[in-house]
Design an enzyme around this catalytic site. Structure first.
Site, PDB file in Angstrom:
ATOM      1  NE  ARG A 187      -2.552   0.990   3.536  1.00  0.00           N
ATOM      2  CZ  ARG A 187      -3.243   0.711   4.645  1.00  0.00           C
ATOM      3  NH1 ARG A 187      -4.493   0.279   4.566  1.00  0.00           N
ATOM      4  NH2 ARG A 187      -2.691   0.847   5.832  1.00  0.00           N
ATOM      5  CE  LYS A 199      -2.294   4.662   7.292  1.00  0.00           C
ATOM      6  NZ  LYS A 199      -3.482   5.309   7.833  1.00  0.00           N
ATOM      7  CD  GLU A 210     -11.685   5.759   4.445  1.00  0.00           C
ATOM      8  OE1 GLU A 210     -11.219   4.889   5.181  1.00  0.00           O
ATOM      9  OE2 GLU A 210     -11.069   6.238   3.488  1.00  0.00           O
TER      10      GLU A 210
END
Ligand code: PLP
Ligand code: COI
Length: 341
Positions: A82, A184, A220
Site C-alpha cells: 500500500r 495514505k 469511511e
C-alpha cells in the site's frame, strides 16, 4: 530485552518516544542502506517539499506479544504494497517492499522492550513514513526523500475501548472522486482536522464521510473503514474507489467468511439504508473493531439494535477471531503473521 517500566494497561493512543528508529535517504535516484538511530529529530530545509506542498505518505501497523510470548507483526507485506501505491500516486520513489518489511522487523526488534506484554490490552504501533526532503519552490516533486519508521506503545484508539461510539454524518468531504482518498497521504488527514474538531466540539466521537460526488453513499471515517451487519447476519462493507483499502477490513472479510462461515458483501452502501442494519463497527489498525452504537444525520438518530453498552454479537465474534489470530490464540492463514526473531 527487559520490558520498560510502563503502565501498559492504562495507555491511550499517544506518542511515547522509544529507543530506536530506522532512517533511509533517497538521493541521486537511489535509496541508501539505511541505519537504526537513537536520534528522533528530523533536520530538513525550510523549503523541503513536505513543508511546502505536503509531499508525505505513511503507514500504520502493530506488533503484538502472543499468548506463548513471541513478538509478531500482522501482514506487514500489505503495508509495504500500500505504501508503494501511495508513493506512486504522489510521484515519490517506492521504498522496495522487501526492504520495507525487513526495516519494520528490525525496528520492532530494536524496541523489543516497548512491545506491551500479552494480555495488557496494549500493542506496539509501528509508523513507517516518507517525505520530500530537499528544497522545492515551484510545484513539482522533490528529488530527495527520507523514509523513516518509529514505534510507540499504544492502548485503544477510542477512550472506553469496547464501548460503542456515536458518529456524526459530516458536512465536509474527505476525498474527491479520482482524488487521493485511496492512498495514505498526510494531506487526507490534514483536511479532516477541522471536521473532527467540529465533531468533537458537538459531542461526537467520529465522522462518517459520504461520497463527495453524490453525498448519498457511505465512505469511511477519518481513520477507519466501516463494517455493517445485516439483521440476518451478513457482513457488509462499503465499496468505493475513494476510501483507503484497510488491511484490517480485508482481513475481517476473510475471517467472516472462512472462520465464521458468514456471508460477506463489498458493495455500495447508501445512507438511507443505514437504519436497516443490526450492527455497525469501525475497523482499522488503530481502531481494531470499534463498535458504533449510533449515527446522527443532522439531528436524526440512527440507533443500532446492539445498543450503547456493548459490542454487537457478530461484531464481537469478528473482534475475538481477528485478535485471536493476531495474538496467536488461533491459527493464522498462511503468511499473515511475521515473527520477530
Ligand atoms: N481508513 C483510513 C482513512 C485510515 O487512516 C486507516 C488506518 O490505517 C484505515 C482506514 C484502516 O486501515 P488499516 O486496517 O490498514 O489500518
Ligand atoms: C491506523 O489505523 O494505523 C491509522 O493510521 C489511523 C490513524 C488515524 C491513527
Amino acid at each position: 530485552m527487559e520490558k520498560k517500566n510502563i503502565d501498559w494497561s492504562n495507555l491511550g493512543f499517544g506518542y511515547i518516544k522509544t529507543d530506536k528508529r530506522f532512517v533511509s535517504n533517497f538521493k541521486d535516484g537511489a535509496w541508501d542502506d539505511g541505519v537504526m538511530t537513537e536520534d528522533d529529530k528530523v533536520v530538513i530545509s525550510e523549503c523541503a517539499g513536505v513543508l511546502q506542498y505536503a509531499q508525505t505518505i505513511f503507514e500504520g501497523l502493530k506488533a503484538y506479544t502472543t499468548e506463548d510470548g513471541r513478538i509478531v507483526c500482522f501482514r506487514p507485506d500489505l503495508n509495504a504494497s500500500r505504501m508503494a501505491d501511495s508513493a506512486k500516486r504522489l510521484e515519490m520513489p517506492v521504498f522496495p517492499e522487501d526492504r520495507f518489511v525487513d526495516a519494520v522487523i528490525q525496528t520492532v526488534k530494536a524496541n523489543e522492550g516497548f512491545v506491551p506484554p500479552y494480555g495488557s490490552g496494549a500493542t506496539l504501533y509501528v509508523r513507517p513514513y516518507m517525505f520530500g526532503s530537499n528544497p522545492v519552490i515551484g510545484v513539482k516533486p522533490a528529488d530527495e526523500y527520507q523514509f523513516r519508521i518509529f514505534t510507540t506503545p499504544v492502548g485503544p484508539y477510542f477512550k472506553g475501548g469496547a464501548k460503542p461510539i456515536t458518529i456524526k454524518i459530516s458536512d465536509f468531504d474527505r476525498a474527491a472522486p479520482h482524488g487521493t482518498g485511496h492512498i495514505k497521504a498526510g494531506l487526507n488527514y490534514a483536511m479532516s482536522l477541522h471536521a473532527i474538531v467540529t465533531a468533537h466540539q458537538e459531542g461526537y466521537d467520529e465522522n462518517m464521510y459520504l461520497d463527495a460526488g453524490t453525498r448519498t453513499k457511505v465512505e469511511e471515517t477519518g481513520g477507519a473503514n466501516f463494517l455493517f451487519i445485516t439483521k440476518d447476519g451478513k457482513v457488509v462493507t462499503p465499496k468505493s474507489s475513494s476510501i483507503l483499502p484497510s488491511i484490517t477490513r480485508r482481513s475481517l472479510m476473510y475471517v467472516a467468511k472462512e472462520y465464521l462461515g458468514l456471508e460477506t458483501e463489498e458493495r455500495e452502501v447508501y445512507l438511507d439504508e443505514l437504519s436497516d442494519f443490526a450492527e455497525c463497527g469501525l475497523c482499522g489498525t488503530a481502531a481494531v473493531i470499534s463498535p458504533v452504537g449510533k449515527i446522527v444525520d443532522h439531528g436524526k438518530e440512527i440507533c443500532f439494535a446492539s445498543g450503547m453498552e456493548q459490542m454487537g454479537e457478530t461484531t464481537k465474534k469478528l473482534y475475538d477471531t481477528l485478535t485471536g489470530i493476531q495474538m496467536g490464540r488461533l491459527d493464522a492463514p498462511e503468511g499473515w503473521i511475521r515473527e520477530i526473531k
